[in-house]
Scaffold this active site. Structure first.
Site, PDB file in Angstrom:
ATOM      1  N   THR A  95     -29.391 -40.199 -44.831  1.00  0.00           N
ATOM      2  CA  THR A  95     -29.604 -38.939 -45.547  1.00  0.00           C
ATOM      3  C   THR A  95     -30.865 -38.288 -45.002  1.00  0.00           C
ATOM      4  O   THR A  95     -31.959 -38.832 -45.151  1.00  0.00           O
ATOM      5  CB  THR A  95     -29.755 -39.196 -47.056  1.00  0.00           C
ATOM      6  OG1 THR A  95     -28.593 -39.871 -47.539  1.00  0.00           O
ATOM      7  CG2 THR A  95     -29.919 -37.888 -47.816  1.00  0.00           C
ATOM      8  N   LYS A 171     -24.675 -33.740 -48.255  1.00  0.00           N
ATOM      9  CA  LYS A 171     -25.149 -35.012 -48.790  1.00  0.00           C
ATOM     10  C   LYS A 171     -26.312 -34.808 -49.756  1.00  0.00           C
ATOM     11  O   LYS A 171     -26.386 -35.441 -50.810  1.00  0.00           O
ATOM     12  CB  LYS A 171     -25.561 -35.945 -47.654  1.00  0.00           C
ATOM     13  CG  LYS A 171     -26.155 -37.280 -48.133  1.00  0.00           C
ATOM     14  CD  LYS A 171     -25.181 -38.072 -49.009  1.00  0.00           C
ATOM     15  CE  LYS A 171     -25.835 -39.277 -49.676  1.00  0.00           C
ATOM     16  NZ  LYS A 171     -26.292 -40.297 -48.753  1.00  0.00           N
ATOM     17  N   LYS A 240     -37.201 -39.255 -52.260  1.00  0.00           N
ATOM     18  CA  LYS A 240     -37.096 -38.638 -50.938  1.00  0.00           C
ATOM     19  C   LYS A 240     -35.941 -37.651 -50.872  1.00  0.00           C
ATOM     20  O   LYS A 240     -36.093 -36.525 -50.389  1.00  0.00           O
ATOM     21  CB  LYS A 240     -36.923 -39.747 -49.894  1.00  0.00           C
ATOM     22  CG  LYS A 240     -36.808 -39.272 -48.448  1.00  0.00           C
ATOM     23  CD  LYS A 240     -35.382 -39.178 -47.958  1.00  0.00           C
ATOM     24  CE  LYS A 240     -34.691 -40.522 -47.859  1.00  0.00           C
ATOM     25  NZ  LYS A 240     -33.337 -40.410 -47.257  1.00  0.00           N
TER      26      LYS A 240
END
Length: 293
Positions: A95, A171, A240
């Site tokens: 990701t 994503k 994150k």
């Protein structure tokens, strides 16, 4: 097919294992060498460097934790850009932020290589069970060339067009939506618990009604059992991803107020020392804010 694989964390281990079990010839590299042992026992080949794995078959998959790691494995003197032959394909399956993917695509193009962005949907157990989803975007010819590898990893490949950044953005949007679902469940569980309803009963209401889906089923169970000490997806990774989603929203002028709430919950978890726990610990942060133990 012959393929290199970079990054053997929880997801990378499961994904590389599945590729070997599907009959592909896999060469693996990881900075921590002891993580190679289970895969070598299954028949994978060890790579002495990232570049060696990239040269093996001309296709290399990376599953690394963040943008800094991806940039490092790509631009290292013995990295992907140096090792992958002209015409080779790098499939980035972690990701990553949209600007990072755009920059990497340009770097591969300059080297005569192709980037496919293919982040995945699911936790390590989904890989093992063959339920992983793959979000893939890149040049049509490259997608066709790597499709057998992507199909070996899970139940479905979602093709998202020719621009790798599209898969990265999809994503991030998916993970942001999942974070919002977990945070909202934390609020709901705190409300019913404070009003005297047992969490286990509410779990049944959630997972046997309108919200009978893997996301709610998995995380409602974790919240009910308070089993966030065993991280399938950590607070650190969740924070994150939410930060990357907020950055993408700012870049595209898309307000993401719900993502901001999730970020506050995750930051609070970090402040309480829970950075390596499962990000379902957002529910504990809500419970604390509600005066519950």
């Amino acid at each position: 097919m012959k393929v290199g694989f970079i990054g053997l964390g929880l997801m990378g281990q499961a994904m590389a294992t599945r590729l070997v079990q599907a009959g592909h010839e896999v060469m693996v590299y990881n900075r921590t060498r002891e993580k190679l042992a289970p895969l070598l026992a299954l028949g994978a080949q060890p790579a002495a460097s990232i570049a060696e794995a990239a040269r093996y078959g001309g296709i290399v998959l990376s599953m690394v934790s963040d943008d800094a790691a991806l940039t490092s494995v790509a631009h290292d003197p013995q990295g992907l850009l140096a090792g992958l032959p002209r015409g080779g394909i790098h499939v980035a399956m972690g990701t990553h932020g949209v600007p990072t993917v755009e920059a990497l695509e340009k770097a591969h193009q300059a080297a005569g290589q192709t980037l496919v962005s293919a982040p995945v949907l699911g936790r390590p157990e989904a890989v093992t069970a063959g339920r992983l989803g793959v979000l893939a975007a890149g040049e049509a010819a490259a997608l066709a060339r790597v499709r057998a590898l992507l199909e070996a990893l899970g139940r479905r490949v979602f093709e998202l067009g020719s621009e790798p950044r599209a898969a990265a953005a999809t994503k991030l949007a998916n993970n942001m939506l999942l974070a919002c679902a977990i945070e909202a469940m934390g609020e709901a569980f705190s409300l019913v618990q404070k009003c005297g309803a047992p969490p286990a009963a509410f779990q049944e209401v959630v997972t046997d009604g309108l919200f009978a889906s893997p996301a709610y089923t998995i995380y409602a169970r974790i919240i009910t059992e308070r089993s966030w000490d065993k991280a399938g997806f950590s607070v650190a990774l969740g924070l994150k991803d939410v930060d990357l989603a907020l950055a993408a929203g700012g870049r595209a002028a898309v307000p993401l107020p719900s993502a901001s709430v999730c970020r506050e919950r995750l930051l609070s978890a970090v402040a309480h020392g829970d950075v390596q726990k499962d990000w379902a610990v957002m529910a504990l942060e809500q419970a604390r804010a509600s005066g519950l133990d």
